[in-house]
Design a protein around this motif. Structure first.
Motif, short mmCIF file in Angstrom:
data_model
loop_
_atom_site.label_atom_id
_atom_site.label_comp_id
_atom_site.label_asym_id
_atom_site.label_seq_id
_atom_site.Cartn_x
_atom_site.Cartn_y
_atom_site.Cartn_z
N MET A 1 0.84 -1.19 0.00
CA MET A 1 0.00 0.00 0.00
C MET A 1 0.88 1.25 0.00
SD MET A 1 -3.00 1.17 2.70
CE MET A 1 -1.90 1.35 4.11
N THR A 2 0.50 2.24 -0.79
CA THR A 2 1.16 3.54 -0.82
C THR A 2 0.26 4.56 -0.15
OG1 THR A 2 2.28 3.02 -2.90
CG2 THR A 2 2.13 5.34 -2.29
N TYR A 3 0.83 5.33 0.77
CA TYR A 3 0.06 6.31 1.51
C TYR A 3 0.05 7.66 0.78
CZ TYR A 3 -0.22 3.33 5.64
OH TYR A 3 -0.49 2.30 6.52
N LEU A 77 5.29 10.76 5.55
CA LEU A 77 5.02 10.07 4.29
C LEU A 77 6.22 9.24 3.86
CD1 LEU A 77 2.40 10.15 2.59
CD2 LEU A 77 3.52 11.83 1.11
N LEU A 78 7.41 9.83 3.99
CA LEU A 78 8.64 9.10 3.65
C LEU A 78 8.80 7.88 4.54
CD1 LEU A 78 11.11 12.09 3.18
CD2 LEU A 78 10.25 10.59 1.39
N SER A 79 8.48 8.03 5.81
CA SER A 79 8.61 6.93 6.75
C SER A 79 7.64 5.80 6.41
CB SER A 79 8.35 7.42 8.18
OG SER A 79 8.37 6.36 9.09
N ARG A 80 6.42 6.17 6.02
CA ARG A 80 5.41 5.15 5.71
C ARG A 80 5.66 4.47 4.37
NH1 ARG A 80 -0.13 5.97 8.13
NH2 ARG A 80 0.13 7.27 9.98
N ASN A 81 6.05 5.24 3.36
CA ASN A 81 6.15 4.69 2.00
C ASN A 81 7.52 4.11 1.66
OD1 ASN A 81 3.48 5.25 1.32
ND2 ASN A 81 3.98 7.31 0.60
N LYS A 82 8.54 4.55 2.39
CA LYS A 82 9.90 4.00 2.21
C LYS A 82 10.34 4.07 0.74
CE LYS A 82 9.26 0.96 6.18
NZ LYS A 82 9.63 2.05 7.08
N MET A 83 10.28 5.25 0.16
CA MET A 83 10.78 5.50 -1.20
C MET A 83 11.87 6.56 -1.10
SD MET A 83 7.32 5.98 -3.44
CE MET A 83 5.84 5.03 -3.10
N ASP A 84 13.11 6.17 -1.14
CA ASP A 84 14.19 7.14 -1.01
C ASP A 84 14.31 8.04 -2.23
OD1 ASP A 84 14.83 6.48 1.51
OD2 ASP A 84 16.66 5.37 1.05
N ILE A 85 14.10 7.50 -3.42
CA ILE A 85 14.14 8.30 -4.65
C ILE A 85 12.71 8.39 -5.16
CG2 ILE A 85 15.06 8.54 -6.98
CD1 ILE A 85 17.44 6.88 -6.12
N LEU A 108 -6.40 19.77 0.36
CA LEU A 108 -4.95 19.60 0.25
C LEU A 108 -4.64 18.12 0.09
CD1 LEU A 108 -1.98 20.60 0.49
CD2 LEU A 108 -2.23 20.29 2.98
N ILE A 109 -3.95 17.80 -0.97
CA ILE A 109 -3.57 16.42 -1.26
C ILE A 109 -2.06 16.36 -1.42
CG2 ILE A 109 -3.97 14.44 -2.78
CD1 ILE A 109 -6.24 16.49 -3.97
N ILE A 110 -1.41 15.45 -0.71
CA ILE A 110 0.03 15.26 -0.84
C ILE A 110 0.27 13.80 -1.18
CG2 ILE A 110 2.28 15.49 0.27
CD1 ILE A 110 1.04 17.52 2.17
N THR A 111 0.89 13.58 -2.31
CA THR A 111 1.14 12.22 -2.79
C THR A 111 2.63 12.00 -3.03
OG1 THR A 111 0.73 12.93 -5.07
CG2 THR A 111 -1.13 12.01 -3.86
N GLN A 112 3.01 10.75 -3.00
CA GLN A 112 4.41 10.36 -3.26
C GLN A 112 4.42 9.25 -4.30
OE1 GLN A 112 6.50 8.65 0.07
NE2 GLN A 112 8.52 9.03 -0.82
N SER A 113 5.33 9.34 -5.23
CA SER A 113 5.45 8.32 -6.27
C SER A 113 6.92 8.07 -6.57
CB SER A 113 4.72 8.76 -7.55
OG SER A 113 5.21 10.00 -8.00
N PRO A 114 7.27 6.85 -6.96
CA PRO A 114 8.67 6.57 -7.28
C PRO A 114 9.11 7.32 -8.53
CG PRO A 114 7.26 4.71 -7.84
CD PRO A 114 6.40 5.67 -7.11
#
Length: 284
Positions: A1-3, A77-85, A108-114
């Protein structure tokens, strides 16, 4: 799962939803910003937040969280998703409008993607651009309106190019997601100064370039490209990339030039310094 982060809570990004009446959906009204995460560090965070808050203010969208709150969200978010790059996108919408026209309370939406590393082949070959007559609305604001850029993807593929460079009355401005630079035969670094979104990487490259070269921010015309020794683009994800062909005509000798390569190396060094300083400040 990606947060993802939606207003006040972390949610499964696959299940993050907006009401269908939100102005981002109904009218395409909203702003965003995008920063790169390298070695777990959000690069140039304050610069991106300056632009995000400025875009929101110019679009009359109140942003209820301060920068340190947003920084904390990123770290979580970084801690939960564990995507360094990866890439972090901040989006602020026009909100659930009562009539489909009035601005309401923004979402407000904040997303993270590789993110993939940039293609080494492009660094060696350089980009091929085509020009297209177009002037963006509110170019100084990073809005979610990318209609023309998406519409032109078919044309770009048909012309066997990599991207499009907007021009108006033979004066160029920018690519949809990158800023554009020319290196003159005299070794001057030149970039459009108005009618553009002032990119964060553009700002850093200008700071670096002023140490080594004469720098001019002002009009760049199609003729300047024809006479250029080098051209290149800058962006958050691409860094400094050479442009070796515009409208099917080689730029200079058709190969990535020394100024472009030098600025790319210098930008990489600035990023490494930033990562070290940020790590020391926020990972004690």
């Amino acid at each position: 799962m990606t947060y993802a982060y939606l207003n006040t809570e972390f949610v499964d990004s696959a299940h993050a939803v907006l009401p269908v009446g939100d102005l981002a959906i109904q009218r395409g009204y909203g702003v965003f910003d995008f920063l790169k995460v390298a070695e777990g560090v959000p690069l140039f965070f304050q610069d991106h937040m300056d632009r995000f808050y400025a875009s929101a203010a110019k679009m009359d969208l109140p942003l209820r969280k301060d920068r340190e709150e947003l920084r904390s969200v990123i770290h979580e978010l970084l801690s939960r998703n564990k995507m360094d790059i990866s890439g972090i996108r901040f989006t602020l919408t026009g909100g659930l409008s009562p009539d489909g026209y009035q601005i309401a309370e923004p979402n407000l939406i904040i997303t993270q993607s590789p993110l993939k590393e940039r293609d080494p082949a492009l660094v060696e070959r350089g980009l091929r651009l085509i020009t297209y007559p177009y002037r963006r609305q509110l170019p100084e604001v990073k809005t979610i309106d990318y209609i023309m850029a998406i519409r032109l993807q078919k044309v770009i593929r048909e012309m066997q190019a990599d991207d499009v460079l907007y021009e108006h009355d033979r004066e160029v401005s920018e690519c949809p997601r990158t800023n554009f630079f020319v290196v003159t035969p005299r070794g001057e670094v030149r970039t459009p100064g108005t009618g553009i979104l002032e990119g964060i990487t553009r700002m850093r490259v200008l700071e670096i370039a002023r140490t080594f070269y004469p720098v001019i921010t002002g009009p760049v015309r199609l003729e300047d490209i024809r006479n250029a020794a080098e051209t290149f683009i800058t962006s958050t994800t691409k860094g400094v990339l050479p442009v070796t062909e515009v409208d099917g005509v080689p730029v200079g000798d058709g190969r990535p030039g020394p100024v472009t390569r030098h600025l790319d190396r210098q930008l990489s060094a600035v990023k490494e310094e930033y990562i070290s300083a940020y790590t020391a400040a926020y990972r004690q």
